[in-house]
Design a protein around this motif. Structure first.
Motif, short mmCIF file in Angstrom:
data_model
loop_
_atom_site.label_atom_id
_atom_site.label_comp_id
_atom_site.label_asym_id
_atom_site.label_seq_id
_atom_site.Cartn_x
_atom_site.Cartn_y
_atom_site.Cartn_z
N VAL A 286 0.84 -1.21 0.00
CA VAL A 286 0.00 0.00 0.00
C VAL A 286 0.87 1.26 0.00
CG1 VAL A 286 -1.62 1.36 1.39
CG2 VAL A 286 -1.98 -1.10 1.10
N ALA A 287 1.87 1.29 0.89
CA ALA A 287 2.74 2.45 0.98
C ALA A 287 3.51 2.67 -0.32
CB ALA A 287 3.71 2.29 2.16
N ASN A 288 4.03 1.59 -0.90
CA ASN A 288 4.76 1.71 -2.15
C ASN A 288 3.87 2.22 -3.27
OD1 ASN A 288 7.06 0.77 -0.91
ND2 ASN A 288 6.84 -1.33 -1.63
N GLY A 289 2.61 1.76 -3.29
CA GLY A 289 1.68 2.21 -4.32
C GLY A 289 1.39 3.69 -4.21
N VAL A 290 1.18 4.18 -2.99
CA VAL A 290 0.93 5.61 -2.79
C VAL A 290 2.15 6.43 -3.19
CG1 VAL A 290 0.42 7.40 -1.08
CG2 VAL A 290 -0.79 5.21 -1.00
N LEU A 291 3.33 5.98 -2.80
CA LEU A 291 4.55 6.69 -3.17
C LEU A 291 4.73 6.74 -4.68
CD1 LEU A 291 7.09 5.45 -0.47
CD2 LEU A 291 6.36 7.80 -0.84
N ALA A 292 4.45 5.61 -5.31
CA ALA A 292 4.60 5.58 -6.77
C ALA A 292 3.69 6.59 -7.44
CB ALA A 292 4.31 4.17 -7.29
N SER A 293 2.46 6.72 -6.96
CA SER A 293 1.53 7.67 -7.58
C SER A 293 1.89 9.11 -7.26
CB SER A 293 0.10 7.37 -7.11
OG SER A 293 -0.02 7.60 -5.71
N ALA B 109 8.45 6.31 -7.94
CA ALA B 109 9.22 5.80 -6.80
C ALA B 109 8.45 4.65 -6.18
CB ALA B 109 9.44 6.90 -5.77
N SER B 110 9.02 3.46 -6.21
CA SER B 110 8.24 2.29 -5.80
C SER B 110 8.83 1.55 -4.61
CB SER B 110 8.16 1.31 -6.98
OG SER B 110 9.44 0.92 -7.38
N ASP B 111 9.87 2.08 -4.01
CA ASP B 111 10.48 1.39 -2.88
C ASP B 111 10.57 2.35 -1.70
OD1 ASP B 111 11.96 0.05 -1.07
OD2 ASP B 111 13.62 -0.45 -2.41
N LEU B 112 9.71 2.16 -0.72
CA LEU B 112 9.65 3.07 0.42
C LEU B 112 10.98 3.14 1.14
CD1 LEU B 112 8.05 4.89 2.28
CD2 LEU B 112 7.31 2.87 3.55
N ASP B 113 11.67 2.00 1.29
CA ASP B 113 12.93 2.00 2.01
C ASP B 113 13.99 2.83 1.29
OD1 ASP B 113 11.95 0.37 3.99
OD2 ASP B 113 12.52 -1.48 2.97
N SER B 114 14.06 2.71 -0.02
CA SER B 114 15.06 3.48 -0.76
C SER B 114 14.76 4.97 -0.69
CB SER B 114 15.12 3.02 -2.22
OG SER B 114 13.92 3.32 -2.89
N VAL B 115 13.47 5.33 -0.66
CA VAL B 115 13.11 6.74 -0.55
C VAL B 115 13.53 7.30 0.80
CG1 VAL B 115 11.17 8.34 -0.42
CG2 VAL B 115 11.21 6.57 -2.17
N THR B 116 13.19 6.60 1.87
CA THR B 116 13.50 7.11 3.19
C THR B 116 14.99 7.12 3.47
OG1 THR B 116 13.12 4.91 4.10
CG2 THR B 116 11.28 6.45 4.17
N ARG B 117 15.73 6.18 2.89
CA ARG B 117 17.18 6.20 3.10
C ARG B 117 17.80 7.44 2.47
NH1 ARG B 117 17.08 0.55 2.10
NH2 ARG B 117 17.57 0.93 -0.08
N ALA B 118 17.22 7.92 1.39
CA ALA B 118 17.78 9.06 0.69
C ALA B 118 17.39 10.39 1.32
CB ALA B 118 17.33 9.04 -0.77
N LEU B 119 16.51 10.36 2.30
CA LEU B 119 16.01 11.60 2.87
C LEU B 119 16.96 12.19 3.91
CD1 LEU B 119 12.23 10.86 3.44
CD2 LEU B 119 13.22 12.51 1.87
N ASP B 120 17.08 13.47 3.89
CA ASP B 120 17.69 14.22 4.99
C ASP B 120 16.53 14.94 5.65
OD1 ASP B 120 18.83 16.01 6.72
OD2 ASP B 120 20.32 16.76 5.31
N ARG C 119 8.20 14.75 1.36
CA ARG C 119 7.61 14.71 2.71
C ARG C 119 6.11 14.48 2.62
NH1 ARG C 119 9.15 19.92 5.91
NH2 ARG C 119 8.30 18.70 7.65
N ARG C 120 5.45 15.16 1.70
CA ARG C 120 4.00 14.97 1.56
C ARG C 120 3.66 13.56 1.06
NH1 ARG C 120 0.40 18.89 2.19
NH2 ARG C 120 1.11 21.05 2.44
N ALA C 121 4.50 13.03 0.19
CA ALA C 121 4.26 11.68 -0.30
C ALA C 121 4.39 10.66 0.82
CB ALA C 121 5.25 11.35 -1.43
N ILE C 122 5.42 10.83 1.67
CA ILE C 122 5.58 9.94 2.82
C ILE C 122 4.38 10.05 3.74
CG2 ILE C 122 6.95 9.50 4.90
CD1 ILE C 122 8.37 8.54 2.48
N ALA C 123 3.93 11.29 4.00
CA ALA C 123 2.76 11.49 4.87
C ALA C 123 1.54 10.80 4.30
CB ALA C 123 2.50 12.98 5.06
N ASP C 124 1.30 10.96 2.99
CA ASP C 124 0.14 10.32 2.36
C ASP C 124 0.23 8.79 2.46
OD1 ASP C 124 -0.87 12.78 1.74
OD2 ASP C 124 -0.19 12.76 -0.35
#
Length: 501
Positions: free
Chosen positions: A428-435, A440-451, A460-465
């Motif tokens: 579910v989370a990966n699907g929301v991030l992708a849209s 972006a289809s990998d939640l872990d790779s997204v959050t690792r890249a975040l400062d 940030r809004r995509a993570i929140a959604d």
């Protein structure tokens, strides 16, 4: 003269029995701490482990392998404890767990460490199930909330302290001490069990039959299906050949399990576990609990760091506040279920949890840290009111010879629900991030890249959604548990008299 000494002798015996039970409870709490710590203590030491052993591409199996072994062995150990007694099963499980810990400490590469973590999990399944069963054996119904609240507290504190302790050991000692620290703690627990746990002699069949074919079939079936759930969408796509092959094999093994168990004289998973309304309802409700717990435990720390901009320690505090209210609520739940019953108390708790989980997506963006922390505090109180009455209640509906199997089935369903939740809500989370992020289809790779201090607003809004969607899913799981209890569970649990305990 003999009459004058009898009360003194009886008083001495009573004090000795109380002291012995206290020693056993201490051992159970130590054993529970071992099982709880080992689920989380490795997480913060992964960089050091990978730096020493390599194998970054497969390190997730350090967690998945342990989880698989614990989950699929729970029903096996439950049946064995009903057949041979709790003490030998607990001792054997502790020995296997400590052996696995020692082997983990001397692992020479990542694959060896993964294999030894599986050995740990084979012992961890005995620790989790047998500790919960013994807690019900040692205490009558009116006193069980006390011991269950203690065990809940140990589990909660260990789960929160695990990552911090692992980080300290990895940073200031060596990651191998994460496993070596288990040895003295486990040795003390073993000594207390061997010395102070004396089970009453009970009538057993002249020749106890163990359904080893059923145990092997359950282990194989659970291992294949949980592997498919844990690795699907991570190691390979859901609709890929490996996923389809694993799910197909798992379904075929389900048929094998059913056929083997129908023919077994003493099946590992007896049919009465699902034929009795009370046990079936509690199994399904706690399976839903495992499902919904994924939302806060897996996704809230990401939300706190990525959306709220908190440091890891502060993000951990936002999650950990529910460990304050959960044990307190669990301990006080006895005053509620004695008035309105086990089912209604659990429905009150899970109904409240449904509303709290549903409220999370309506928090202001980006919001303040106290807002999700307050919801977590309330959620812990609601779930304490939900889980403990169900465990105490279902254990009180069976006698000694069925209590191990019943407790193991409940824990098995909760663990399976948690595994399914990780897979489902991850998708579910990966699907929301992708849209939201255009691919972006990998939640872990997204959050690792975040400062957290300079993360792009869109990210940030995509993570929140994504996290909001997960919490909505969790609220649906809680509502499902409410409906299961309402429609399936009896209004009053068929509790046995104390003589039947």
């Amino acid at each position: 003269m003999g009459g004058s000494t009898t009360p003194a002798i009886r008083d001495t015996d009573q004090r000795t029995g109380t002291e012995r039970r206290g020693a056993v409870v201490a051992a159970l709490m130590l054993a529970m701490a071992l099982a709880a710590l080992d689920s989380t203590i490795v997480s913060t030491a992964v960089p050091q482990i990978v730096g020493d052993l390599g194998g970054f591409s497969v390190f997730s199996w350090l967690f998945s392998g342990y989880l698989l072994a614990v989950t699929v062995t729970l029903p096996v150990y439950g049946k064995l404890s009903d057949t041979f007694g709790r003490k030998p099963v607990l001792i054997a499980g502790a020995v296997v767990f400590l052996l696995g810990s020692l082997l983990c400490a001397v692992a020479w590469n990542m694959w060896a460490l993964i294999a030894f973590r599986v050995v740990q999990g084979l012992g961890g399944g005995a620790l989790q199930g047998t500790v919960q069963t013994l807690a019900a054996d040692l205490y009558p119904l009116k006193e069980r909330p006390k011991i269950q609240a203690r065990l809940s507290t140990v589990w909660a504190v260990s789960a929160v302290a695990g990552p911090g302790l692992g980080g300290v050991l990895a940073a200031y000692a060596d990651w191998r001490w994460i496993f070596l620290i288990n040895l003295p703690i486990g040795a003390v627990a073993l000594w207390l069990i061997v010395r102070h746990l004396h089970e009453p002699k009970r009538e057993r069949a002249a020749r106890a039959r163990v359904d080893w074919a059923g145990a092997l079939a359950v282990f194989a079936c659970g291992g294949v299906l949980l592997t498919a759930l844990v690795q699907g969408g991570v190691a390979w796509p859901w609709l890929s050949t490996p996923s389809i092959a694993l799910f197909g094999t798992g379904l075929a093994l389900v048929v094998v399990v059913v056929l083997v168990e129908l023919r077994a004289a003493e099946p590992i998973i007896p049919g009465w576990v699902w034929r009795r309304r009370t046990i079936a309802a509690v199994n399904l409700a706690l399976g839903a609990l495992g499902l919904l717990m994924v939302a806060p435990t897996v996704f809230l720390p990401t939300y706190a760091q990525s959306v709220l901009g908190l440091a890891p320690v502060a993000a951990g505090f936002v999650l950990s506040v529910w460990t304050l209210s959960w044990p307190i609520s669990a301990a006080l739940s006895q005053h509620v279920y004695r008035r309105i019953g086990f089912r209604n108390t659990a429905m009150l708790g899970i109904g409240t949890a449904t509303l709290i989980l549903f409220a999370f997506p309506f928090l202001p963006y980006p919001g303040q840290a106290w807002q999700p922390a307050l919801l977590m505090l309330l959620l812990g109180a609601a779930l304490g009111l939900f889980q403990l009455p169900l465990i105490v209640g279902v254990q009180s509906t069976v006698g000694w010879s069925e209590r191990g199997t019943t407790t193991a089935s409940v824990l098995f369903c909760r663990q399976t629900g948690q595994t399914m939740g990780a897979a489902l809500f991850g998708a579910v989370a990966n699907g929301v991030l992708a849209s939201r992020l255009g691919g972006a289809s990998d939640l872990d790779s997204v959050t690792r890249a975040l400062d957290s201090a300079t993360a792009p607003e869109a990210t940030r809004r995509a993570i929140a959604d994504a996290v909001h969607a997960v919490y909505l899913g969790a609220s649906c799981a809680a509502a499902l548990a409410f409906l299961v209890l309402l429609l399936l569970a009896p209004r009053r649990f068929p509790v046995l008299t104390e003589d039947g305990r």
